[in-house]
Enzyme design. Structure first.
Site, mmCIF file in Angstrom:
data_model
loop_
_atom_site.group_PDB
_atom_site.id
_atom_site.type_symbol
_atom_site.label_atom_id
_atom_site.label_comp_id
_atom_site.label_asym_id
_atom_site.label_seq_id
_atom_site.Cartn_x
_atom_site.Cartn_y
_atom_site.Cartn_z
ATOM 1 N N ASP A 263 8.868 -2.519 -3.530
ATOM 2 C CA ASP A 263 7.864 -3.529 -3.167
ATOM 3 C C ASP A 263 8.127 -4.712 -4.077
ATOM 4 O O ASP A 263 7.931 -4.634 -5.289
ATOM 5 C CB ASP A 263 6.453 -2.948 -3.380
ATOM 6 C CG ASP A 263 5.342 -3.920 -2.966
ATOM 7 O OD1 ASP A 263 5.619 -5.117 -2.757
ATOM 8 O OD2 ASP A 263 4.189 -3.458 -2.871
ATOM 9 N N HIS A 352 -5.681 2.332 -0.482
ATOM 10 C CA HIS A 352 -5.731 0.866 -0.652
ATOM 11 C C HIS A 352 -6.052 0.213 0.672
ATOM 12 O O HIS A 352 -6.320 0.895 1.654
ATOM 13 C CB HIS A 352 -4.421 0.337 -1.259
ATOM 14 C CG HIS A 352 -3.182 0.607 -0.456
ATOM 15 N ND1 HIS A 352 -2.796 -0.156 0.621
ATOM 16 C CD2 HIS A 352 -2.221 1.568 -0.581
ATOM 17 C CE1 HIS A 352 -1.647 0.314 1.102
ATOM 18 N NE2 HIS A 352 -1.284 1.366 0.399
HETATM 19 MN MN LIG Z 1 1.419 -6.919 -0.850
#
Ligand SMILES: [Mn+2]
Length: 426
Positions: A263, A352
């Site tokens: 990420d 999340h």
């Molecule tokens: Mn993001």
């Protein structure tokens, strides 16, 4: 600058939009960031204040913008104060904006030096109504706010205690949520470099490589193409590390049979991209890994359909939770009975939300409860994390809200499991 700067017309328009939202007779002060010390006389790499950059295009420390739309003298309506350079600064640091250069970049006609600011404020204060100061009100920030606004507000209050103070952050943050064409162009530049970095690491990933070596490949691609660098500390998380949402130690070795979650994003011209892709370390997903991967991909495709003008992020999140629950049941991770009894059962595997605004800040400023509108840029990033199996999969694309739905800025970056495997082949 390493990057291509935007036209000053963009900043002229942003100041006009901000000025139109100030109270009658009001003035507003915006501050560039100060240098921040690491230790001794070493400084953190400079990154400009997002609101100051949005209003000026000036990418240096210790500058100030003063707006006073109803000023009795036209030359007081907009004044930019830049740090005065010196022979010493020229010798040790090199280039700083001259007033002429600052005028050309920002479109502000009246450019002066910051050492004149105190005197200027004493001259104009008697004609000014409320004074707007800009503080970081991002609802995710928990770190200390080092903005010079605090210092100057205290100075102003000391000198002119009867003036009324107001908040400019919500005004500029609201404007920043709707991206102009030029801003989407900059984000596309960041996306293109993020795409290139993904293709680079796809060829690089193999058993035995360290997570930080993958991180080094990413930054190499960004720096060599004139970007600022990483949008945020990159997450290079193999195996169970992927279940730690903001893991950035990046110090483990990639193991045969693991999935690697990456990420990361490029920051170009101060605009950010944010991608997540998952790769099988040995070049081929196992059956189970592929099941989880394809579940997340289905969730992302369905979630993206929900992004459209008028939609609320909270509603999208509620819907994505239901879709994720369906996939978790299919994967055998929760039973239909558990899901029935506890609608939040998904939270163990998906703790999340599905996305955030993206722009001059990666988790961009602004009201997250505002209905989506054309020109907003958001991420779409569902995930499933199974710590017991050492698998974490998240897939993240950046999208622009259009009149009817979304434009996927990362549609060209391999995302099908087979396409990711193909990108890894030498
Ligand atoms: Mn993001």
């Amino acid at each position: 600058m390493r990057y291509t700067e935007m036209n000053p017309d963009f900043y002229v328009r942003n100041r006009a939009k901000t000025a139109a939202r100030l109270a009658p007779g009001a003035a507003a002060l915006f501050f560039a960031h100060d240098p921040v010390c690491v230790n001794g006389d070493a400084l953190y790499a400079f990154a400009q204040d997002a609101n100051f950059f949005y209003l000026t295009g000036i990418d240096q420390e210790e500058n100030v913008l003063f707006l006073f739309p109803d000023a009795p003298f036209p030359e007081w309506r907009e004044v930019l104060f830049v740090k005065r350079t010196s022979p010493e600064i020229k010798t040790w640091v090199g280039w700083k904006y001259t007033p002429d250069e600052a005028r050309a970049v920002s479109g502000v006609q009246n450019v002066r030096h910051t050492d004149e600011l105190e005197d200027f404020l004493m001259t104009v204060a008697g004609y000014v109504g409320p004074v707007y100061f800009d503080f970081n009100e991002n609802d995710r920030n928990r770190a200390q706010d080092l903005k010079p606004a605090r210092r100057w507000m205290q100075w102003f209050q000391q000198r002119f205690p009867a003036h009324e103070f107001r908040r400019s952050f919500p005004i500029v943050a609201e404007l920043r949520q709707i991206k102009e064409k030029e801003e989407i162009e900059q984000i596309k530049q960041a996306v293109a470099r993020t795409h290139a970095a993904f293709l680079r690491i796809a060829k690089f990933v193999k058993p035995g490589v360290k997570e930080y070596e993958v991180e080094a490949e990413i930054i190499h691609e960004f720096i060599r193409t004139g970007a600022n660098g990483h949008a945020f500390n990159p997450i290079v998380a193999s195996g169970a590390n992927a279940c730690v949402l903001h893991y950035d130690l990046n110090d483990q070795t990639l193991r045969d049979g693991d999935v690697l979650l990456t990420d990361f994003g490029c920051r170009y011209g101060n605009y950010n991209a944010d991608i997540t892709r998952c790769l099988p370390v040995n070049g081929k997903f196992s059956e189970r890994q592929k099941q989880v991967y394809e579940a997340v991909l289905r969730i992302q495709r369905e979630a993206m359909q929900l992004y459209k003008p008028g939609a609320l992020l909270e509603e999208i999140n509620a819907e994505v939770a239901k879709i994720t629950t369906r996939e978790l049941i299919a994967l055998g991770l929760i039973t239909p009975e558990e899901a029935q009894k506890n609608p939040k059962a998904y939270f163990k595997y998906y703790p999340h939300r599905v996305g955030h605004h993206l722009g001059l800040v990666t988790h961009d400023d602004g009201d997250r409860y505002r209905p989506l509108a054309p020109g907003m840029v958001l991420t779409c990033e569902p995930g499933i994390y199974i710590e017991a199996e050492g698998i974490g999969v998240r897939l993240e694309n950046d999208v622009v809200i259009t009149e009817t739905g979304v434009e996927d800025l990362m549609a060209d970056v391999p995302i099908e499991a087979a396409d990711v495997e193909a990108a890894m082949r030498p």
